[in-house]
Enzyme design. Structure first.
Site, PDB file in Angstrom:
ATOM      1  N   VAL A  84      -7.692   4.543   2.876  1.00  0.00           N
ATOM      2  CA  VAL A  84      -6.524   3.764   2.486  1.00  0.00           C
ATOM      3  C   VAL A  84      -5.274   4.494   2.941  1.00  0.00           C
ATOM      4  O   VAL A  84      -5.150   5.713   2.761  1.00  0.00           O
ATOM      5  CB  VAL A  84      -6.505   3.541   0.954  1.00  0.00           C
ATOM      6  CG1 VAL A  84      -5.231   2.834   0.516  1.00  0.00           C
ATOM      7  CG2 VAL A  84      -7.732   2.752   0.519  1.00  0.00           C
ATOM      8  N   CYS A  85      -4.345   3.747   3.525  1.00  0.00           N
ATOM      9  CA  CYS A  85      -3.070   4.307   3.977  1.00  0.00           C
ATOM     10  C   CYS A  85      -2.355   4.977   2.808  1.00  0.00           C
ATOM     11  O   CYS A  85      -2.201   4.386   1.741  1.00  0.00           O
ATOM     12  CB  CYS A  85      -2.214   3.195   4.559  1.00  0.00           C
ATOM     13  SG  CYS A  85      -0.580   3.715   5.080  1.00  0.00           S
ATOM     14  N   ILE A  86      -1.928   6.191   3.004  1.00  0.00           N
ATOM     15  CA  ILE A  86      -1.311   6.985   1.931  1.00  0.00           C
ATOM     16  C   ILE A  86      -0.073   6.310   1.347  1.00  0.00           C
ATOM     17  O   ILE A  86       0.227   6.474   0.170  1.00  0.00           O
ATOM     18  CB  ILE A  86      -0.994   8.425   2.431  1.00  0.00           C
ATOM     19  CG1 ILE A  86      -0.638   9.342   1.272  1.00  0.00           C
ATOM     20  CG2 ILE A  86       0.122   8.413   3.450  1.00  0.00           C
ATOM     21  CD1 ILE A  86      -1.775   9.728   0.406  1.00  0.00           C
TER      22      ILE A  86
END
Length: 142
Positions: A84-86
């Site tokens: 998941v994109c930070i």
């Protein structure tokens, strides 16, 4: 042992969040959670089952966890390997208190042409149906 993390886990187990299930991957490791998210109503992900591993750093609360989907998901904030994109992991409270944001935020926040969104929608719907029928489904089999 991280007291804050232990409190969050106990609270989520005692007061479950709709559409979200959490448990430890290994009972001896408080820092790795097994997460299942049910696609929220009125989204492209409605009714799908999405599994992920949430890994917390030792200095949790000062640093965010990482999240990696272990089941197939097609989402602009999730890389192809499931990470998941930070940017959507800040603040962490958003995930712990509103976990549906992982699967409901995104498509509407990106500008798509109508044909691109139609393709995106078709792919997501294929994955949602497959997630209900076969937990081992991967898009490469589609």
């Amino acid at each position: 042992m991280n007291v804050a993390l232990s409190i969050h886990l106990k609270d989520l187990c005692k007061n479950p969040v709709d559409g979200f299930s959490v448990g430890l991957v290994d009972e001896s490791n408080l820092f790795e959670w097994s997460v299942t998210i049910i696609g929220p109503p009125d989204t492209l992900y409605d009714g799908g089952f999405f599994n992920a591993i949430m890994t917390f750093p030792q200095n949790y609360l000062n640093s965010p966890p990482t999240v990696r989907f272990t089941s197939e998901i097609w989402h602009p904030n999730v890389y192809s390997e499931g990470k998941v994109c930070i940017s959507i992991l800040h603040p962490l409270v958003m995930i712990l208190m509103d976990t549906s944001s992982l699967v409901s935020a995104g498509p509407q926040s990106i500008q798509y042409s109508s044909s691109d969104f139609s393709l995106f929608s078709d792919i997501v719907q294929t994955i949602v149906v497959a997630s209900v029928l076969d937990s081992t489904f991967t898009l490469s089999r589609y």
